[in-house]
Design a protein around this motif. Sequence first.
Motif, mmCIF file in Angstrom:
data_model
loop_
_atom_site.group_PDB
_atom_site.id
_atom_site.type_symbol
_atom_site.label_atom_id
_atom_site.label_comp_id
_atom_site.label_asym_id
_atom_site.label_seq_id
_atom_site.Cartn_x
_atom_site.Cartn_y
_atom_site.Cartn_z
ATOM 1 N N GLU A 12 0.942 -1.213 0.093
ATOM 2 C CA GLU A 12 0.149 -0.032 -0.143
ATOM 3 C C GLU A 12 0.890 1.366 -0.033
ATOM 4 N N GLY A 13 1.985 1.140 0.029
ATOM 5 C CA GLY A 13 3.310 2.375 -0.028
ATOM 6 C C GLY A 13 3.509 2.773 1.096
ATOM 7 N N ASP A 14 3.274 2.051 2.353
ATOM 8 C CA ASP A 14 3.546 2.580 3.722
ATOM 9 C C ASP A 14 5.203 2.726 3.837
ATOM 10 N N GLU A 15 5.832 3.959 3.820
ATOM 11 C CA GLU A 15 7.103 4.048 3.823
ATOM 12 C C GLU A 15 7.713 3.464 4.977
ATOM 13 N N LYS A 16 7.136 3.551 6.235
ATOM 14 C CA LYS A 16 7.597 3.121 7.419
ATOM 15 C C LYS A 16 7.821 1.519 7.494
ATOM 16 N N ALA A 17 6.764 0.790 7.005
ATOM 17 C CA ALA A 17 6.753 -0.464 6.877
ATOM 18 C C ALA A 17 7.840 -1.077 5.872
ATOM 19 N N PHE A 18 8.257 -0.164 4.676
ATOM 20 C CA PHE A 18 9.339 -0.624 3.888
ATOM 21 C C PHE A 18 10.738 -0.371 4.427
ATOM 22 N N VAL A 19 10.607 0.789 5.347
ATOM 23 C CA VAL A 19 11.937 1.025 6.212
ATOM 24 C C VAL A 19 12.395 -0.191 7.086
ATOM 25 N N VAL A 20 11.316 -0.694 7.713
ATOM 26 C CA VAL A 20 11.394 -1.707 8.568
ATOM 27 C C VAL A 20 11.832 -2.856 7.946
ATOM 28 N N MET A 21 11.236 -3.190 6.780
ATOM 29 C CA MET A 21 11.645 -4.400 6.019
ATOM 30 C C MET A 21 13.094 -4.253 5.588
ATOM 31 N N TYR A 22 13.615 -3.029 5.093
ATOM 32 C CA TYR A 22 14.593 -2.873 4.758
ATOM 33 C C TYR A 22 15.913 -3.088 5.745
ATOM 34 N N TYR A 23 15.595 -2.576 6.914
ATOM 35 C CA TYR A 23 16.491 -2.744 8.083
ATOM 36 C C TYR A 23 16.426 -4.078 8.536
ATOM 37 N N LEU A 24 15.654 -4.861 8.415
ATOM 38 C CA LEU A 24 15.518 -6.369 8.893
ATOM 39 C C LEU A 24 16.265 -7.220 7.874
ATOM 40 N N THR A 47 22.726 -4.735 -3.828
ATOM 41 C CA THR A 47 21.649 -4.611 -2.474
ATOM 42 C C THR A 47 20.831 -3.267 -2.861
ATOM 43 N N GLN A 48 21.320 -2.357 -2.969
ATOM 44 C CA GLN A 48 20.663 -0.880 -3.570
ATOM 45 C C GLN A 48 19.538 -1.159 -4.562
ATOM 46 N N GLN A 49 20.098 -2.110 -5.735
ATOM 47 C CA GLN A 49 19.173 -2.412 -6.719
ATOM 48 C C GLN A 49 18.097 -3.303 -6.414
ATOM 49 N N CYS A 50 18.253 -4.167 -5.636
ATOM 50 C CA CYS A 50 17.416 -5.016 -5.188
ATOM 51 C C CYS A 50 16.229 -4.379 -4.220
ATOM 52 N N PHE A 51 16.552 -3.458 -3.428
ATOM 53 C CA PHE A 51 15.423 -2.909 -2.666
ATOM 54 C C PHE A 51 14.932 -1.734 -3.531
#
Length: 192
Positions: A12-24, A47-51
Amino acid sequence: MNSTIDIYAIREGDEKAFVVMYYLLNGKVYNFFLKRTRHSEVAKELTQQCFIRIYNYRTSLSLSHPLEKQVYIIAKSVLLNHLRQEDRKTARELNYAQQMYPVGADTSDNANTGFETQDLLEKITRHLPPVRKKVILLKARQGLSNKEIAAQLSISVKTVENHLTKATRQLRILSPDLLIILGILFSNVNKM
């Protein structure tokens, strides 16, 4: 936190959820790339390309599959694309080197001739273990026979043959294109 909710929030585009996933998952994805490329900067870039790809295609993430599994599928795709690009680059460099400096041509006037071929050999063999790499380089650079390589490295001819077989197998797994390039190099050495 339920992983389905995370995936839904990311979709749904929740940036906070994306950031949490990124850090995990950032460290795991980086280690995945580092193990396969053996280059820190390349691993960071991949890694950057992947995210970025995950973010751009977040709406296609499946709610019924674990997020980590989906991230690794995307990481494998990014890695395959990278390896294909590297293979094409190596093939272009080999083609250029062969056109500019044909095997058997008098190269005494040009000191740079060997450097391009050596760089190409280094790129082709960078994923091989040290002894296997030495065997391949002695075969390709100096055109030594298996017996001569065995004598120089103080190993048996059978061991040299095993290293050549394993190198071929390993290069076939890494990339069929690298194997073709190595075959061209060996055939050019045999013509000398």
